[in-house]
Design a protein around this motif. Structure first.
Motif, PDB file in Angstrom:
ATOM      1  N   ASP A 165       0.821  -1.214   0.000  1.00 13.79           N
ATOM      2  CA  ASP A 165       0.000   0.000   0.000  1.00 13.79           C
ATOM      3  C   ASP A 165       0.854   1.263   0.000  1.00 13.79           C
ATOM      4  O   ASP A 165       0.364   2.339  -0.317  1.00 13.79           O
ATOM      5  CB  ASP A 165      -0.940   0.023   1.213  1.00 13.79           C
ATOM      6  CG  ASP A 165      -1.983  -1.080   1.154  1.00 13.79           C
ATOM      7  OD1 ASP A 165      -2.222  -1.621   0.055  1.00 13.79           O
ATOM      8  OD2 ASP A 165      -2.564  -1.389   2.208  1.00 13.79           O
ATOM      9  N   LEU A 166       2.110   1.114   0.372  1.00  9.03           N
ATOM     10  CA  LEU A 166       2.999   2.267   0.447  1.00  9.03           C
ATOM     11  C   LEU A 166       3.726   2.531  -0.867  1.00  9.03           C
ATOM     12  O   LEU A 166       4.450   3.513  -0.980  1.00  9.03           O
ATOM     13  CB  LEU A 166       4.019   2.062   1.577  1.00  9.03           C
ATOM     14  CG  LEU A 166       3.427   1.901   2.968  1.00  9.03           C
ATOM     15  CD1 LEU A 166       4.522   1.554   3.973  1.00  9.03           C
ATOM     16  CD2 LEU A 166       2.708   3.161   3.402  1.00  9.03           C
ATOM     17  N   ASN A 167       3.563   1.655  -1.852  1.00 10.98           N
ATOM     18  CA  ASN A 167       4.238   1.827  -3.138  1.00 10.98           C
ATOM     19  C   ASN A 167       3.573   2.929  -3.953  1.00 10.98           C
ATOM     20  O   ASN A 167       2.367   3.136  -3.885  1.00 10.98           O
ATOM     21  CB  ASN A 167       4.229   0.522  -3.937  1.00 10.98           C
ATOM     22  CG  ASN A 167       5.174  -0.512  -3.346  1.00 10.98           C
ATOM     23  OD1 ASN A 167       6.069  -0.166  -2.585  1.00 10.98           O
ATOM     24  ND2 ASN A 167       4.955  -1.764  -3.700  1.00 10.98           N
ATOM     25  N   LEU A 168       4.390   3.613  -4.728  1.00 12.76           N
ATOM     26  CA  LEU A 168       3.876   4.617  -5.651  1.00 12.76           C
ATOM     27  C   LEU A 168       3.179   3.907  -6.810  1.00 12.76           C
ATOM     28  O   LEU A 168       3.516   2.755  -7.125  1.00 12.76           O
ATOM     29  CB  LEU A 168       5.029   5.479  -6.163  1.00 12.76           C
ATOM     30  CG  LEU A 168       5.765   6.278  -5.085  1.00 12.76           C
ATOM     31  CD1 LEU A 168       7.032   6.893  -5.652  1.00 12.76           C
ATOM     32  CD2 LEU A 168       4.867   7.340  -4.514  1.00 12.76           C
ATOM     33  N   PRO A 169       2.240   4.557  -7.456  1.00 14.98           N
ATOM     34  CA  PRO A 169       1.526   3.923  -8.578  1.00 14.98           C
ATOM     35  C   PRO A 169       2.483   3.535  -9.705  1.00 14.98           C
ATOM     36  O   PRO A 169       3.357   4.308 -10.093  1.00 14.98           O
ATOM     37  CB  PRO A 169       0.547   4.997  -9.046  1.00 14.98           C
ATOM     38  CG  PRO A 169       0.423   5.935  -7.885  1.00 14.98           C
ATOM     39  CD  PRO A 169       1.712   5.873  -7.148  1.00 14.98           C
ATOM     40  N   ASN A 170       2.298   2.327 -10.242  1.00 17.35           N
ATOM     41  CA  ASN A 170       3.175   1.823 -11.304  1.00 17.35           C
ATOM     42  C   ASN A 170       3.156   2.707 -12.538  1.00 17.35           C
ATOM     43  O   ASN A 170       4.192   2.889 -13.187  1.00 17.35           O
ATOM     44  CB  ASN A 170       2.789   0.387 -11.681  1.00 17.35           C
ATOM     45  CG  ASN A 170       3.255  -0.612 -10.648  1.00 17.35           C
ATOM     46  OD1 ASN A 170       4.267  -0.406  -9.981  1.00 17.35           O
ATOM     47  ND2 ASN A 170       2.515  -1.702 -10.513  1.00 17.35           N
ATOM     48  N   ALA A 171       2.008   3.245 -12.879  1.00 20.09           N
ATOM     49  CA  ALA A 171       1.916   4.095 -14.075  1.00 20.09           C
ATOM     50  C   ALA A 171       2.802   5.330 -13.929  1.00 20.09           C
ATOM     51  O   ALA A 171       3.463   5.752 -14.886  1.00 20.09           O
ATOM     52  CB  ALA A 171       0.462   4.505 -14.316  1.00 20.09           C
ATOM     53  N   VAL A 172       2.813   5.894 -12.740  1.00 21.26           N
ATOM     54  CA  VAL A 172       3.637   7.088 -12.495  1.00 21.26           C
ATOM     55  C   VAL A 172       5.120   6.724 -12.595  1.00 21.26           C
ATOM     56  O   VAL A 172       5.904   7.425 -13.245  1.00 21.26           O
ATOM     57  CB  VAL A 172       3.314   7.695 -11.108  1.00 21.26           C
ATOM     58  CG1 VAL A 172       4.266   8.815 -10.777  1.00 21.26           C
ATOM     59  CG2 VAL A 172       1.871   8.167 -11.063  1.00 21.26           C
ATOM     60  N   ILE A 173       5.494   5.628 -11.969  1.00 19.82           N
ATOM     61  CA  ILE A 173       6.895   5.178 -11.998  1.00 19.82           C
ATOM     62  C   ILE A 173       7.323   4.881 -13.436  1.00 19.82           C
ATOM     63  O   ILE A 173       8.401   5.307 -13.878  1.00 19.82           O
ATOM     64  CB  ILE A 173       7.087   3.925 -11.106  1.00 19.82           C
ATOM     65  CG1 ILE A 173       6.778   4.244  -9.645  1.00 19.82           C
ATOM     66  CG2 ILE A 173       8.488   3.359 -11.262  1.00 19.82           C
ATOM     67  CD1 ILE A 173       7.656   5.295  -9.019  1.00 19.82           C
ATOM     68  N   THR A 174       6.471   4.198 -14.185  1.00 14.42           N
ATOM     69  CA  THR A 174       6.791   3.867 -15.575  1.00 14.42           C
ATOM     70  C   THR A 174       6.992   5.127 -16.402  1.00 14.42           C
ATOM     71  O   THR A 174       7.947   5.221 -17.191  1.00 14.42           O
ATOM     72  CB  THR A 174       5.669   2.994 -16.182  1.00 14.42           C
ATOM     73  OG1 THR A 174       5.541   1.803 -15.395  1.00 14.42           O
ATOM     74  CG2 THR A 174       5.967   2.625 -17.619  1.00 14.42           C
ATOM     75  N   ARG A 175       6.114   6.125 -16.228  1.00 13.87           N
ATOM     76  CA  ARG A 175       6.242   7.379 -16.985  1.00 13.87           C
ATOM     77  C   ARG A 175       7.551   8.089 -16.639  1.00 13.87           C
ATOM     78  O   ARG A 175       8.260   8.574 -17.529  1.00 13.87           O
ATOM     79  CB  ARG A 175       5.045   8.284 -16.706  1.00 13.87           C
ATOM     80  CG  ARG A 175       5.029   9.514 -17.595  1.00 13.87           C
ATOM     81  CD  ARG A 175       3.853  10.424 -17.357  1.00 13.87           C
ATOM     82  NE  ARG A 175       4.024  11.120 -16.089  1.00 13.87           N
ATOM     83  CZ  ARG A 175       3.168  11.083 -15.075  1.00 13.87           C
ATOM     84  NH1 ARG A 175       2.062  10.398 -15.158  1.00 13.87           N
ATOM     85  NH2 ARG A 175       3.408  11.731 -13.959  1.00 13.87           N
ATOM     86  N   ILE A 176       7.884   8.143 -15.350  1.00  7.72           N
ATOM     87  CA  ILE A 176       9.130   8.803 -14.932  1.00  7.72           C
ATOM     88  C   ILE A 176      10.340   8.085 -15.524  1.00  7.72           C
ATOM     89  O   ILE A 176      11.278   8.728 -16.025  1.00  7.72           O
ATOM     90  CB  ILE A 176       9.224   8.865 -13.393  1.00  7.72           C
ATOM     91  CG1 ILE A 176       8.144   9.800 -12.845  1.00  7.72           C
ATOM     92  CG2 ILE A 176      10.616   9.302 -12.946  1.00  7.72           C
ATOM     93  CD1 ILE A 176       7.993   9.749 -11.337  1.00  7.72           C
ATOM     94  N   ILE A 177      10.327   6.760 -15.487  1.00  7.18           N
ATOM     95  CA  ILE A 177      11.443   5.977 -16.027  1.00  7.18           C
ATOM     96  C   ILE A 177      11.590   6.242 -17.524  1.00  7.18           C
ATOM     97  O   ILE A 177      12.699   6.483 -18.015  1.00  7.18           O
ATOM     98  CB  ILE A 177      11.234   4.468 -15.749  1.00  7.18           C
ATOM     99  CG1 ILE A 177      11.386   4.192 -14.248  1.00  7.18           C
ATOM    100  CG2 ILE A 177      12.217   3.622 -16.553  1.00  7.18           C
ATOM    101  CD1 ILE A 177      10.976   2.789 -13.831  1.00  7.18           C
ATOM    102  N   LYS A 178      10.468   6.197 -18.255  1.00 10.68           N
ATOM    103  CA  LYS A 178      10.523   6.414 -19.705  1.00 10.68           C
ATOM    104  C   LYS A 178      11.065   7.803 -20.035  1.00 10.68           C
ATOM    105  O   LYS A 178      11.798   7.977 -21.010  1.00 10.68           O
ATOM    106  CB  LYS A 178       9.141   6.227 -20.324  1.00 10.68           C
ATOM    107  CG  LYS A 178       8.751   4.776 -20.467  1.00 10.68           C
ATOM    108  CD  LYS A 178       7.425   4.629 -21.156  1.00 10.68           C
ATOM    109  CE  LYS A 178       7.052   3.167 -21.316  1.00 10.68           C
ATOM    110  NZ  LYS A 178       5.750   2.998 -21.978  1.00 10.68           N
ATOM    111  N   GLU A 179      10.680   8.823 -19.251  1.00 15.42           N
ATOM    112  CA  GLU A 179      11.159  10.180 -19.498  1.00 15.42           C
ATOM    113  C   GLU A 179      12.647  10.314 -19.179  1.00 15.42           C
ATOM    114  O   GLU A 179      13.335  11.144 -19.775  1.00 15.42           O
ATOM    115  CB  GLU A 179      10.348  11.176 -18.675  1.00 15.42           C
ATOM    116  CG  GLU A 179       8.929  11.350 -19.174  1.00 15.42           C
ATOM    117  CD  GLU A 179       8.066  12.232 -18.277  1.00 15.42           C
ATOM    118  OE1 GLU A 179       8.586  12.779 -17.281  1.00 15.42           O
ATOM    119  OE2 GLU A 179       6.867  12.364 -18.562  1.00 15.42           O
TER     120      GLU A 179
END
Length: 147
Positions: A7-21
């Motif tokens: 429950d403490l993890n950041l949303p995967n979509a947000v992490i994926t977008r940051i990584i791609k950028e």
């Protein structure tokens, strides 16, 4: 507080977008690496929050503020991020101030428009009253002429 560690993890979509950028075009990242980065980012946020909370508690406050976060970054030995964070904070404050001023101006313009409409309505009411008065006077004059 969260019931499970996930429950403490950041949303995967947000992490994926940051990584791609952050990565150059054509570079891929495995699901396992993305998961590891996500967990590391979550741990970093929790640690930074905990450190910032310590500064707020020292100040006998329950609300964390920007200076607490900046102090926490220095304490965590991330001094090189303090200047960019301060710049981002100033940009955010300018943006918020601009939005607030625009909102206040919009409210003033709306109030002016409402006042003008009320004045126009008042003028219309006055005109209606004047017309009624004139009609009454004309009727009275006609009655006097008839008598």
């Amino acid at each position: 507080m969260a019931e499970r560690p996930e429950d403490l993890n950041l949303p995967n979509a947000v992490i994926t977008r940051i990584i791609k950028e952050a990565l150059p075009d054509g570079v891929n990242i495995s699901k396992e690496a993305r998961s590891a980065i996500s967990r590391a980012a979550s741990v970093f946020v929790l640690y930074a929050t905990s450190c910032a909370n310590n500064f707020a508690m020292k100040g006998k406050r329950k609300t964390l503020n920007a200076s607490d976060v900046l102090s926490a970054m220095e304490e965590m030995e991330f001094q090189r991020f303090v200047t960019p964070l301060k710049e981002a904070l100033e940009a955010y404050r300018r943006e918020q101030k601009g939005k607030k001023e625009a909102s206040e101006q919009k409210k003033k313009d709306k109030d002016k428009k409402t006042d003008a409409e009320e004045q126009d309505k008042g003028r219309d009411d006055d005109n209606d009253e004047d017309e009624e008065r004139l009609e009454e006077e004309e009727q009275n004059e006609e009655e006097e002429v008839d008598n």
